[in-house]
Enzyme design. Structure first.
Site, short mmCIF file in Angstrom:
data_model
loop_
_atom_site.label_atom_id
_atom_site.label_comp_id
_atom_site.label_asym_id
_atom_site.label_seq_id
_atom_site.Cartn_x
_atom_site.Cartn_y
_atom_site.Cartn_z
N ASN A 1 -17.78 15.43 -7.77
CA ASN A 1 -18.59 15.75 -6.60
C ASN A 1 -18.82 17.24 -6.45
O ASN A 1 -19.86 17.76 -6.84
CB ASN A 1 -17.93 15.16 -5.34
CG ASN A 1 -18.90 15.04 -4.18
OD1 ASN A 1 -19.81 15.84 -4.02
ND2 ASN A 1 -18.71 14.03 -3.36
N ASP A 2 -17.86 17.96 -5.90
CA ASP A 2 -18.07 19.38 -5.61
C ASP A 2 -18.36 20.20 -6.86
O ASP A 2 -19.11 21.18 -6.80
CB ASP A 2 -16.85 19.96 -4.91
CG ASP A 2 -16.58 19.27 -3.57
OD1 ASP A 2 -17.56 18.96 -2.87
OD2 ASP A 2 -15.40 19.01 -3.25
N VAL A 3 -17.80 19.83 -8.00
CA VAL A 3 -17.95 20.62 -9.22
C VAL A 3 -19.33 20.48 -9.85
O VAL A 3 -19.62 21.14 -10.85
CB VAL A 3 -16.86 20.26 -10.26
CG1 VAL A 3 -15.48 20.57 -9.72
CG2 VAL A 3 -16.97 18.80 -10.68
#
Length: 466
Positions: free
Chosen positions: A392-394
Site C-alpha cells: 500500500n504505502d510503498v
C-alpha cells in the site's frame, strides 16, 4: 586440568569467536548466504559462551545449566512453531529479552558489589548505562511486540500535550538515580527507581509510534540492546560481551539509518511518533469519491498470460494471508509461458527489515528474481503488468506528487509507470500511514478485491486453464 582456565587459551577462543561473528555478519548481506551466515555467527556465539564459562570462578554451574536448559526448552519449540508472518513479533520479543537480561545483570552486579562499592568509576558508569538502555529496550520491545501481535492498537497512542514533559521527566529521574548511585552508598531502591524510570521511557516512547514506522523501531531497539550489552561487557571486563554488543549495536544503527532513509523520515521524527495506524485521510486530489475499476481472477490471469514482462510487488497483505506459495506458483506458471517474472522489494515492506525476502525465500523464489528499489523502478516503464499483492504505502504516488502528504518524499516503488497495474486488496482501507492511495484511481489500475491467498489461488487455477 588447570590449562582449561588459562587466559591465553580463553582469549584465543574469543578471537576465533569474533572472527566467526564478523564472517557470519558478512554472509548475512545477501539472501543466498544468509542462512549459512546465521549458523556461522551462532557457532561463534557458542564458542564465546564456552570460553567465558572456562574463566576460573565463573559461578554456580548448577544455576547456569538450569538457565540454559529452561531457555532451550522454551525457545526452540517457540521458534519452530512461529509462523513466518509472525517473524517480526518474534524478533521484537527476542531482542527485548536481550535488553531485559542486561538490565537484570546490572541489578545483580549492584547487589553483589554492595552498591558498586570499590568498583572503578568507569565500570559503575558502564553498568548504569547498560541498565538504563537495557530496560528501555526491553519495555519498548514489549510494546512493539504487542502492537505487531495486535494486542495493542497499531495506531499512535500518546499522552497528548503531556507526552514530551513526561518523557523528559522520566529521563531526568533515571539520570538522577544513576548520579546518586555513582556517588556511592545508595540503597537498592535507587537502582529500582532507575530501572522503573527507564521502563516508563521505553513504554511511552514506543506507544506513540505508529505501524508505518515499526520496521525502523525494531531495528533501533536492536541497536540499543547491542549497545547495552557492550556497556555491560565493559562493566564486567568481558571481551565477548563488548565485541558482540558493538557488532550488534553498530549493525543495528546502520540498518536503522538506512531504513529511515528509505522512508524519508528522520530518526528523531520517528521517535516523536504519530505516524501510521490512523484512519484514512482523503488526498488533495479527491479521495474516495473518485472512480475505480474492478477486475476478476479470470481477467487477471488472461492479462498476465499475454504479457511479456510481469513484476510482482509483495506487501504485508501477502504475509498476513500467507499467500507466498500461491504467488510462487503464479510465477512458475508464467515462466512456463516464457514470460519474464521478477519481484520488486521495497526495503520497508512488511513489518521488519527483509520481511518480504524471508517469506519469498520460504516459498523457494529464486534469489536473482528479487530486485531492490532502484533496479525495480528502472524496469517499471518496460513492464507490461505489475501485480501488487497487499502492498500500500510503498507504492503510493502521493509520495512524489502531493507535498501535503505525510509520506511526501518517501522513496516508493513507481509501479504507476508500468503499462498496467493490478492491485490485490481486501478493501479500499488505507495502509499503516492512514492515507488514501492515489494509485487505486489511476486509469491504468484495476482492483481485485479479495484476500490475497484466495485471490492468488484463484489466479493459479485460471492460469492452468489457459
Amino acid at each position: 586440568m588447570s590449562w582449561l582456565h588459562d587466559m591465553a587459551l580463553i582469549n584465543s577462543l574469543y578471537i576465533v569467536a569474533f572472527a566467526l561473528f564478523i564472517y557470519g555478519l558478512m554472509q548475512m548481506r545477501g539472501p543466498r548466504t544468509a542462512v549459512a551466515g546465521n549458523w556461522v555467527a551462532a557457532a561463534g556465539m557458542g564458542l564465546a559462551v564456552a570460553a567465558t564459562l572456562l574463566i576460573e570462578g565463573m559461578g554456580n554451574w548448577l544455576l547456569i545449566g538450569l538457565g540454559i536448559a529452561i531457555g532451550t526448552v522454551i525457545s526452540i519449540p517457540a521458534a519452530y512453531r512461529v509462523k513466518m508472518t509472525a517473524m517480526p513479533q518474534m524478533v521484537a520479543l527476542f531482542n527485548g529479552l536481550g535488553g531485559g537480561a542486561i538490565a537484570l545483570i546490572s541489578w545483580a552486579q549492584f547487589r553483589d558489589t554492595a552498591g558498586y562499592a570499590h568498583e572503578p568509576v568507569h565500570a559503575v558508569i558502564a553498568s548504569l548505562f547498560a541498565a538504563l538502555v537495557g530496560s528501555i529496550s526491553f519495555w519498548g520491545s514489549l510494546v512493539a511486540y504487542a502492537k505487531l501481535q495486535e494486542l495493542l492498537p497499531g495506531r499512535p497512542m500518546t499522552l497528548g500535550r503531556a507526552q514530551q514533559p513526561v518523557n523528559l521527566a522520566m529521563i531526568v529521574a533515571a539520570v538522577a538515580a544513576a548520579i546518586v548511585i555513582t556517588t556511592g552508598g545508595a540503597s537498592g531502591w535507587w537502582m529500582i527507581a532507575l530501572l522503573a524510570a527507564a521502563a516508563v521511557v521505553g513504554l511511552i516512547v514506543v506507544l506513540p509510534i505508529g505501524g508505518a514506522d515499526m520496521p525502523v523501531v525494531i531495528s533501533l531497539l536492536n541497536a540499543l540492546t547491542g549497545l547495552s550489552a557492550a556497556a555491560k561487557g565493559i562493566a564486567l571486563d568481558n571481551t565477548a560481551l563488548i565485541v558482540a554488543g558493538m557488532i550488534v549495536g553498530a549493525s543495528g544503527s546502520i540498518l536503522t539509518s538506512l531504513m529511515a532513509q528509505a522512508m524519508n523520515r528522520s530518526i528523531p521524527a520517528i521517535i516523536a511518533g504519530g505516524f501510521g495506524g490512523g484512519t484514512t485521510t482523503p488526498s488533495s486530489s479527491g479521495g474516495s469519491d473518485r472512480p475505480i475499476r474492478s477486475t476478476s481472477a479470470a481477467d487477471t490471469a488472461i492479462q498476465l498470460a499475454y504479457a511479456s514482462k510481469v513484476v510482482v510487488v509483495p506487501g504485508y497483505g501477502m504475509a498476513v494471508a500467507q499467500a507466498q506459495h500461491a504467488v510462487k506458483e503464479i510465477a512458475t506458471l508464467l515462466e512456463a509461458k516464457n514470460i519474464d517474472v521478477s519481484f520488486a522489494i521495497h526495503p520497508v515492506a512488511g513489518r521488519m527489515p527483509g520481511h518480504m525476502n524471508v517469506l519469498l525465500a520460504e516459498a523457494d523464489v529464486a534469489y536473482d528474481q528479487l530486485t531492490e528499489l532502484d533496479e525495480s523502478n528502472s524496469a517499471f516503464p518496460q513492464t507490461d503488468v505489475t501485480l501488487v499483492i497487499g502492498a500500500n504505502d510503498v507504492i503510493n504516488p502521493a509520495a512524489e506528487t502531493d507535498p501535503a502528504s505525510p509520506i511526501y518524499g518517501m522513496p516508493i516503488l513507481t509501479v504507476h509507470h508500468s503499462q498496467s497495474v493490478i492491485v490485490i486488496k481486501r478493501s479500499m482501507s488505507p495502509g499503516f500511514a492512514g492515507i488514501d492511495n492515489d494509485l487505486y484511481y489511476n486509469p491504468k489500475t484495476t482492483m481485485l478485491f479479495n484476500d490475497a491467498k484466495t485471490a492468488t489461488t484463484d489466479i493459479v487455477e485460471e492460469l492452468k486453464q489457459l
